[in-house]
Design an enzyme around this catalytic site. Sequence first.
Site, PDB file in Angstrom:
ATOM      1  N   CYS B  56       0.822  -1.209   0.000  1.00 42.39           N
ATOM      2  CA  CYS B  56       0.000   0.000   0.000  1.00 42.39           C
ATOM      3  C   CYS B  56       0.860   1.264   0.000  1.00 42.39           C
ATOM      4  O   CYS B  56       0.375   2.337  -0.311  1.00 42.39           O
ATOM      5  CB  CYS B  56      -0.999  -0.008   1.152  1.00 42.39           C
ATOM      6  SG  CYS B  56      -0.281  -0.467   2.715  1.00 42.39           S
ATOM      7  N   HIS B 105      19.033   0.651  -2.453  1.00 47.85           N
ATOM      8  CA  HIS B 105      17.604   0.895  -2.262  1.00 47.85           C
ATOM      9  C   HIS B 105      16.880  -0.379  -1.815  1.00 47.85           C
ATOM     10  O   HIS B 105      16.077  -0.344  -0.889  1.00 47.85           O
ATOM     11  CB  HIS B 105      16.979   1.440  -3.544  1.00 47.85           C
ATOM     12  CG  HIS B 105      15.541   1.811  -3.402  1.00 47.85           C
ATOM     13  ND1 HIS B 105      15.147   3.011  -2.860  1.00 47.85           N
ATOM     14  CD2 HIS B 105      14.409   1.117  -3.662  1.00 47.85           C
ATOM     15  CE1 HIS B 105      13.825   3.048  -2.820  1.00 47.85           C
ATOM     16  NE2 HIS B 105      13.348   1.902  -3.295  1.00 47.85           N
ATOM     17  N   GLY B 195     -14.581   3.783  30.351  1.00 50.24           N
ATOM     18  CA  GLY B 195     -14.988   4.590  29.213  1.00 50.24           C
ATOM     19  C   GLY B 195     -14.527   3.946  27.931  1.00 50.24           C
ATOM     20  O   GLY B 195     -13.721   3.014  27.941  1.00 50.24           O
TER      21      GLY B 195
END
Lengths: 272, 454
Positions: B56, B105, B195
Amino acid sequence: MDRFIFQLAFFAYIAATAGFLVNIITLRKEVERIATYILGAGLCLHTVSIILRWVYSKHAPLVSFHDVFSFLAWSLCVAFLLFQAGHKLKALGAFVSPVITLFMILSLIHPSEILPLPPALQSYWLPIHASISIISYALLTLSFCISVMYLIQEHQIKKKQLGAIFRRLPSLQVLDTMAEKCLKIGFPLLTLGIITGSIWAEQAWGAYWSWDPKETWSLITWLLYAALLHQRLTVGWRGRKSAYMTIVGYLTLLFTFIGVTYLLPGAHSYAT
Amino acid sequence: MQPKESAKDIVLFGVNHKTAPVEVRERLALTEKECPVRLIFDSLPSCQEVVFLSTCNRVEIIAASSHPEKALQEIKAFCTDQSHLDPVSLSKCSYDHVGQSAIRHVFRVASSLDSMVVGEPQILGQLKDAYRMALKEGCSGQLLNKLMHKAFSVAKRIRTETRIASQAVSISYAAVALAKKIFGDLSGKKAMLIGAGEMAELAAQHLKTNGIEELVVANRTLERAVELAKALDGKAISLQELDDALIETDIVISSTGAPGVIIKKEQVKRIMRPRRHRLLFFIDIAVPRDIDPGVNDIDNVYLFDIDELKEVVEENKAERQKEAVKAERIIEAEVIKFQSWLRSLDVVPIIKGLQEKAELLRQRELARTLKNLKHLSEKDIKAIEKLTQSLVNKLLHDPIMFLKKGSEMDDTEQVLSMISRIFSLNGVGQTVSLEKYMENRGKRAKRATSSKDG
């Protein structure tokens, strides 16, 4: 000969201490393993030197300050290695090994000549009483070291300083449990040391308890540790309070062990 | 003589979250294609090997080619074609690397140095999947195999030798990491959620995966508590039962929208004795705060509020950046190692050719000579054999040493072609590697040949 081997052991302990310190700074695991091996090697040498000394002197080498500190360092080393074999508490080596080295230095600076045993000490109770007491001191030293680690770590978390020190120390609960474990073994031994001493005193001097300064301070130390354990087991004391109390107990123990001999002469003054 | 078509350099083209918006990335992801790596491989005649990585956050084509520049052009053309973008805007938001910088890379991507969250572990798995796919389709070969395996081992090395991934960089992870530093093992511990809120739920989820035994949910309205408890597989209580529940709890995560303090110092002090002073850890991620800050002063009670947790996260992020520098150093060393391996690939066949040719000549001449010297004893024959052998070895020693050293020089290519011309090595020795090459990459070699012919 025994002296030479003793010195070799001393150097091994120093090397191991350096290794543990390097490990805690660089966090390299292999350094810790090597340091542990060196410590083990030092322990073997140390054992040989103690046995040789026993053979030469023909009585248990637990009389002079030199011997007593040497045996304390030895016991602490054994206790540490056994403890680590079971629990692998990280960073403990960096706290315990300097103490071992310190005891070795204290042993080295006291004269090591073998003197004839005074008649009062010629008894089979000597090795029993002295070794049990010193082994209990070793375990209480271990619980002291762990409590110091606890307080450092607790301070880091309370003050939210979550840096290098925080990362290197184990978790609070683990430290607390381990300190308690050492107390639970050390305290019964301390009790046993006092009982055997008292029986021996009856045989040597005809009285179980004569309020000699050493005896008085032993009792105070014992009471402190008893109170601590009692609070832990009944009320559930733990954490900071318990760690402080462990340290107070240990300082009292040190005074009983060393201070009393120098400051308050009595039957227990080690042959110096 | 047909020149040997063997990949010799790495080429990389791609887009990532830093260079391209998601609209561009998704156009290049080729998700609608059945087997993207096959498609790419077949569309790029100059590339002998291809791996296609699509996540992604990035889309990258990693290829090995005998003609890197040409390969890059083909890849760019292919991407323009697939994405329906004009070449200028595509080149604006993409990057390409050839040779050393491509290797670097790939190593950086595998080690998660190029990720959005530096040190996140998913990318390595994604790269492994991409490589597996390429292997399955027969699109990867000697060069990319080596490159990928090296990338995986570099990533692993960085993971173990630096602390790039050891620090929590989100609030909920930081909370769990803290809990572990207080309690050690979390199994058997009880947590309470006061909560509801996304971050609190996330933290509760992390606690559960770390072995929390029981989760209690307290809320102002019991209905909401029941609902949340169901989702988190916990027990619901109302706020009135809070005190009793606190006695049993070890970790409290509070995130109510209440305007004031919900848990007071006195309240916590009171419950410490009944809970036998067991450690208690409060995480207050509500704004305004739910828990009295004074709670932190009680023995064996630890309180972290949202700001303090954020600070921890920031420190950890900074720490990661520091560790990333160490990682870059490791990568630099590995890139150089890989590069010299690549160059040695060119040298090996030449050395082999030299040796084979010399041996062939030696054997031939030896046989010819010995045929005419029938009177020689076994011992003499051995001596002559030894003589020829040592002559050959001594003669070849210097050129071979030169070649081995030459693989570290820059003008290797010229040196190699010069040497093979001097010794007229074409066809000798190289046949071995060519055969192997044909075997592995039969289809590709054939196609390359036919395209040359046509």
